[in-house]
Write a protein that holds these residues in place. Structure first.
Motif, PDB file in Angstrom:
ATOM      1  N   ALA A 177      22.179 -24.796   0.009  1.00 59.16           N
ATOM      2  CA  ALA A 177      23.439 -25.324   0.539  1.00 59.16           C
ATOM      3  C   ALA A 177      23.506 -25.236   2.057  1.00 59.16           C
ATOM      4  CB  ALA A 177      24.616 -24.584  -0.082  1.00 59.16           C
ATOM      5  N   ARG A 224      21.327 -31.890   5.465  1.00 54.37           N
ATOM      6  CA  ARG A 224      21.364 -32.835   4.348  1.00 54.37           C
ATOM      7  C   ARG A 224      20.038 -33.574   4.177  1.00 54.37           C
ATOM      8  NH1 ARG A 224      25.467 -34.940   1.327  1.00 54.37           N
ATOM      9  NH2 ARG A 224      25.126 -36.979   0.365  1.00 54.37           N
ATOM     10  N   GLN A 253      17.728 -31.432   2.284  1.00 57.32           N
ATOM     11  CA  GLN A 253      18.131 -31.372   0.882  1.00 57.32           C
ATOM     12  C   GLN A 253      17.627 -32.599   0.127  1.00 57.32           C
ATOM     13  OE1 GLN A 253      22.399 -31.067   1.246  1.00 57.32           O
ATOM     14  NE2 GLN A 253      22.361 -28.826   1.203  1.00 57.32           N
ATOM     15  N   GLY A 294      28.864 -37.345  -1.606  1.00 54.49           N
ATOM     16  CA  GLY A 294      29.010 -36.079  -2.312  1.00 54.49           C
ATOM     17  C   GLY A 294      27.964 -35.071  -1.873  1.00 54.49           C
ATOM     18  N   GLU A 295      28.063 -33.861  -2.433  1.00 56.19           N
ATOM     19  CA  GLU A 295      27.084 -32.837  -2.128  1.00 56.19           C
ATOM     20  C   GLU A 295      25.754 -33.143  -2.814  1.00 56.19           C
ATOM     21  OE1 GLU A 295      28.567 -29.028  -3.188  1.00 56.19           O
ATOM     22  OE2 GLU A 295      30.139 -29.017  -1.643  1.00 56.19           O
TER      23      GLU A 295
END
Length: 211
Positions: free
Chosen positions: A124, A128, A131, A163-164
């Motif tokens: 987390a 991004r 990720q 979104g995540e």
């Protein structure tokens, strides 16, 4: 190419037993802070050595992301070559080459996966793009072109738009649990200072090694 004449003297202060903390993790933290303060490029970069079932050693550079009394943590794809080798032989060695300080630290021990909660917490915190990269790359697998990777990146960006990015089930951390830790300080004439910590049932045993 003959490079036998390439050498330099290690002009640095010595390392004595009285200089060392009784705990190798606290001693590592002290040297890590020295490396960071000195401006060593990526002081958390470490060489990770593994060996699979065939006994063939393998080596690569990864980034240390966390350490405490339990050990030293890095993250990777669970399908990568290093992960497959650790599945066959869950032991590893680490090397921190802080050459600008004439220092290196060697660590050996068994390896275990970190908890999913630890992996999630670190994942987390990643940018991004990193990720999404974790979702895209089947690490260590062959691919015909970079264009295919870029296509997969575009697909994942659309999939997670707005979104995540969730933690992939095939990605997470490993912890190297130290059983042997060596601190090496370069000295003139190759008479280096080396101290080895060995984990015993009674705690850590410290001994000086010949250079």
């Amino acid at each position: 190419m003959d490079i036998g004449d390439m050498r330099r003297e290690f002009e640095s202060e010595g390392l004595d037993r009285d200089d060392l903390d009784d705990d190798p993790i606290r001693q590592f933290e002290r040297w890590f802070e020295d490396a960071r303060t000195a401006g060593i490029l990526e002081p958390n970069a470490m060489s990770l050595a593994t060996a699979g079932a065939d006994g063939m050693p393998d080596l690569r550079t990864v980034l240390l992301k966390y350490f405490d009394a339990r050990g030293f943590v890095f993250y990777t794809n669970y399908g990568s070559r290093k992960a497959r080798e650790l599945e066959d032989n869950p032991r590893a060695a680490l090397l921190f080459p802080w050459l600008g300080l004439n220092r290196q630290v060697r660590i050996q021990g068994p390896v275990e996966k970190v908890s999913k909660a630890e992996s999630l917490r670190y994942f987390a915190s990643r940018p991004r793009g990193s990720q999404i990269g974790a979702w895209v790359s089947e690490q260590s697998r062959a691919i015909t072109s970079r264009g295919l990777l870029e296509q997969k990146v575009a697909e994942m960006k659309r999939k997670f738009a707005g979104g995540e990015v969730p933690l992939p089930s095939f990605w997470g951390g490993y912890r190297v649990v130290p059983e042997r830790v060596e601190f090496w300080q370069g000295r003139p004439s190759r008479l280096h200072d080396r101290f080895e910590y060995l984990r015993t049932d009674d705690g850590w045993h410290i001994q000086r090694l010949q250079p």
